[in-house]
Design a protein around this motif. Structure first.
Motif, PDB file in Angstrom:
ATOM      1  N   GLY A   1      48.317  36.824  34.815  1.00  0.00           N
ATOM      2  CA  GLY A   1      47.886  38.145  34.771  1.00  0.00           C
ATOM      3  C   GLY A   1      47.202  38.319  33.354  1.00  0.00           C
ATOM      4  N   HIS A   2      46.374  39.278  33.078  1.00  0.00           N
ATOM      5  CA  HIS A   2      45.576  39.589  31.827  1.00  0.00           C
ATOM      6  C   HIS A   2      45.821  40.862  31.274  1.00  0.00           C
ATOM      7  N   ARG A   3      45.994  40.980  29.964  1.00  0.00           N
ATOM      8  CA  ARG A   3      46.456  42.075  29.339  1.00  0.00           C
ATOM      9  C   ARG A   3      45.286  42.804  28.790  1.00  0.00           C
TER      10      ARG A   3
ATOM     11  N   ALA B   1      46.692  50.085  36.896  1.00  0.00           N
ATOM     12  CA  ALA B   1      46.783  49.060  38.257  1.00  0.00           C
ATOM     13  C   ALA B   1      45.990  47.788  37.754  1.00  0.00           C
ATOM     14  N   ASP B   2      44.943  47.722  37.098  1.00  0.00           N
ATOM     15  CA  ASP B   2      44.076  46.617  36.959  1.00  0.00           C
ATOM     16  C   ASP B   2      44.386  46.312  35.217  1.00  0.00           C
ATOM     17  N   MET B   3      45.414  45.533  34.731  1.00  0.00           N
ATOM     18  CA  MET B   3      46.416  45.103  35.805  1.00  0.00           C
ATOM     19  C   MET B   3      47.785  44.983  35.073  1.00  0.00           C
ATOM     20  N   LYS B   4      47.975  46.199  34.304  1.00  0.00           N
ATOM     21  CA  LYS B   4      49.283  46.233  33.622  1.00  0.00           C
ATOM     22  C   LYS B   4      50.468  46.302  34.608  1.00  0.00           C
TER      23      LYS B   4
ATOM     24  N   ASP C   1      41.438  38.093  28.036  1.00  0.00           N
ATOM     25  CA  ASP C   1      40.110  38.427  27.969  1.00  0.00           C
ATOM     26  C   ASP C   1      39.389  38.139  29.147  1.00  0.00           C
ATOM     27  N   GLU C   2      40.205  38.721  30.317  1.00  0.00           N
ATOM     28  CA  GLU C   2      39.652  38.500  31.770  1.00  0.00           C
ATOM     29  C   GLU C   2      38.354  39.283  31.948  1.00  0.00           C
ATOM     30  N   GLU C   3      38.181  40.686  31.353  1.00  0.00           N
ATOM     31  CA  GLU C   3      37.373  41.714  31.664  1.00  0.00           C
ATOM     32  C   GLU C   3      36.096  41.042  31.156  1.00  0.00           C
ATOM     33  N   ILE C   4      36.016  40.240  30.321  1.00  0.00           N
ATOM     34  CA  ILE C   4      34.800  39.952  29.822  1.00  0.00           C
ATOM     35  C   ILE C   4      34.367  38.291  30.212  1.00  0.00           C
TER      36      ILE C   4
ATOM     37  N   SER D   1      48.328  38.560  39.634  1.00  0.00           N
ATOM     38  CA  SER D   1      48.921  39.697  40.061  1.00  0.00           C
ATOM     39  C   SER D   1      47.733  40.849  39.699  1.00  0.00           C
ATOM     40  N   GLU D   2      46.334  40.529  40.088  1.00  0.00           N
ATOM     41  CA  GLU D   2      45.402  41.676  40.183  1.00  0.00           C
ATOM     42  C   GLU D   2      45.907  42.701  41.007  1.00  0.00           C
ATOM     43  N   PRO D   3      45.467  44.022  41.037  1.00  0.00           N
ATOM     44  CA  PRO D   3      46.121  45.033  41.833  1.00  0.00           C
ATOM     45  C   PRO D   3      46.038  44.606  43.460  1.00  0.00           C
TER      46      PRO D   3
HETATM   47 ZN   LIG Z   1      42.005  42.787  36.557  1.00  0.00          ZN
END
Ligand SMILES: [Zn+2]
Length: 418
Positions: free
Chosen positions: A117-119, A146-149, A179-182, A204-206
């Motif tokens: 998962g990404h923070r 949700a995305d994705m805490k 750093d997934e979102e970038i 564990s993406e939503p």
């Molecule tokens: Zn995500």
């Protein structure tokens, strides 16, 4: 559209069987304990949603990491930090097999099971102050809820459950990246190294609003073209100028024309900028290009075709260069990944919800693990929607069942030959 097809729901294949009494008893203990953890899950979720952690906010992403580490440490789970200079550090938690949580997970029998998962979130600093974690009508809101805490929280509790009840059947790794979102510029190498040692990866993406998980994703390449022209006064010396903006406009049309919807190849120039003033022939312009594709074999050809368009000068005298700023690989479903998905479908059904596999054009870190060949199932996190918007929501009643399904699937991997 062809690219949003769904895989039909598979019938549950029945319980684990009498030949796995150890798993069965652990399964009962673990799922029963998870069922009592809803309030604790919400408390941890509140804590980490209320920390701004946009992709460029390293201190914030690392603060979320500290909260994760504290929770895991309080459950006897050791966490290793893989420092990253620019973006959030990667955290790697280990639950060893055979009842000794925290002895390092070095045995590596048949490979590790990875919960990923990404923070980071897509939201700017100050977003938490504007709209902190709230709950209304069973739905939680807040940046990244949700995305994705929620997926991070789920992974934490699944790890804790295995640590509490005698360890996992195989080494269990929790990988928390930053750093997934970038496009995971730093996290990618860590993820790929982990995937090489993995027998299965759960990302564990939503979960989709339908309850579905994701079994296929497009690949994406994010590029920038920078065009140089020549400035001139657009009134006094018009003919001396060379318009970078006109060149950009021609290139955008040519690049968009590479779209082939039937093959799932799309091109979008989503950002443009350039010019100096309304009365100057534009000396520069740039555009940001998003290429998406389905078949891994299409990637190089599409990038080469974009490269040729960028090289070509439609307006004589302009020059241009292309840089790749980020990239995700497509998530394809191998034979073992299909088996993992089918196992998850049964685990979900036994946890009280139906799920099916979906294809999406959106990219995620699961593309990297699938690209390495690790059987991967994505979007196994708690169910939510409207990600990346102020209306993002999470269904709190999905926290426990999604955690239970994940735990059941992990316990049943050996019996399924995975
Ligand atoms: Zn995500």
């Amino acid at each position: 559209m062809l690219l949003s097809r769904s895989v039909t729901l598979l019938a549950p294949s029945g319980p684990v069987g009498d030949d796995a009494p150890m798993s069965a008893s652990s399964e009962a203990q673990i799922t029963a304990w998870l069922a009592t953890q809803q309030d604790a899950m919400v408390a941890l979720l509140r804590e980490i949603v209320d920390i701004d952690s946009g992709s460029y906010n390293k201190p914030g992403i690392d603060a979320v990491g500290e909260a994760v580490r504290r929770f895991l440490a309080s459950n006897g789970i050791p966490v290793e930090t893989i420092c990253q200079p620019k973006h959030g550090d990667c955290l790697r938690a280990t639950v060893a097999p055979g009842g000794e949580a925290g002895t390092g997970g070095q045995s590596n029998i048949g490979g590790n099971v990875v919960l990923m998962g990404h923070r980071d979130t897509v939201f700017p600093d100050g977003e938490v102050a504007r709209r902190p974690f709230t709950v209304r009508d069973g739905l939680a809101h807040g940046p990244g809820v949700a995305d994705m805490k929620a997926g991070l929280v789920m992974n934490c509790f699944v790890l804790a459950a295995f640590a509490k009840f005698g360890g996992a059947p195989t080494p269990l790794i929790g990988l928390f990246t930053g750093d997934e979102e970038i496009g995971s510029p730093e996290g990618r190498a860590v993820i790929e190294a982990e995937a090489r040692r993995a027998r299965a990866v759960f990302n564990s993406e939503p979960g989709r609003v339908s309850g579905n998980v994701v079994t296929g994703r497009k690949g994406g390449v994010f590029m920038r073209m920078r065009i140089t022209g020549k400035a001139a006064h657009s009134g006094g010396s018009f003919t001396e100028g060379i318009s970078a903006i006109e060149e950009l406009a021609r290139k955008v049309q040519a690049i968009h024309a590479l779209t082939e919807l039937s093959r799932g190849i799309t091109l979008n120039v989503g950002l443009v900028r350039g010019g100096q003033s309304v009365n100057t022939v534009a000396p520069w312009a740039e555009g940001e290009i998003d290429l998406r594709y389905v078949d891994p074999a299409d990637r190089d050809d599409a990038v080469a075709r974009i490269g040729r368009i960028v090289e070509q000068s439609f307006i004589p005298g302009t020059r241009a260069e292309l840089t790749i700023n980020g990239e995700f690989l497509p998530m394809t479903q191998s034979g073992p990944a299909k088996k993992l998905f089918e196992l998850y479908v049964t685990a979900a059904s036994d946890s009280g919800f139906a799920t099916a596999g979906e294809f999406t054009g959106g990219c995620a870190d699961s593309g990297f693990t699938a690209g390495i060949g690790a059987p991967t199932v994505c979007a196994v996190g708690p169910i939510g929607g409207k990600a990346h918007t102020p209306d993002e929501f999470l269904r709190l009643d999905s926290l426990v069942p999604r955690a239970q399904a994940c735990a059941r699937a992990i316990l049943r991997l050996p019996a399924a030959g995975l």
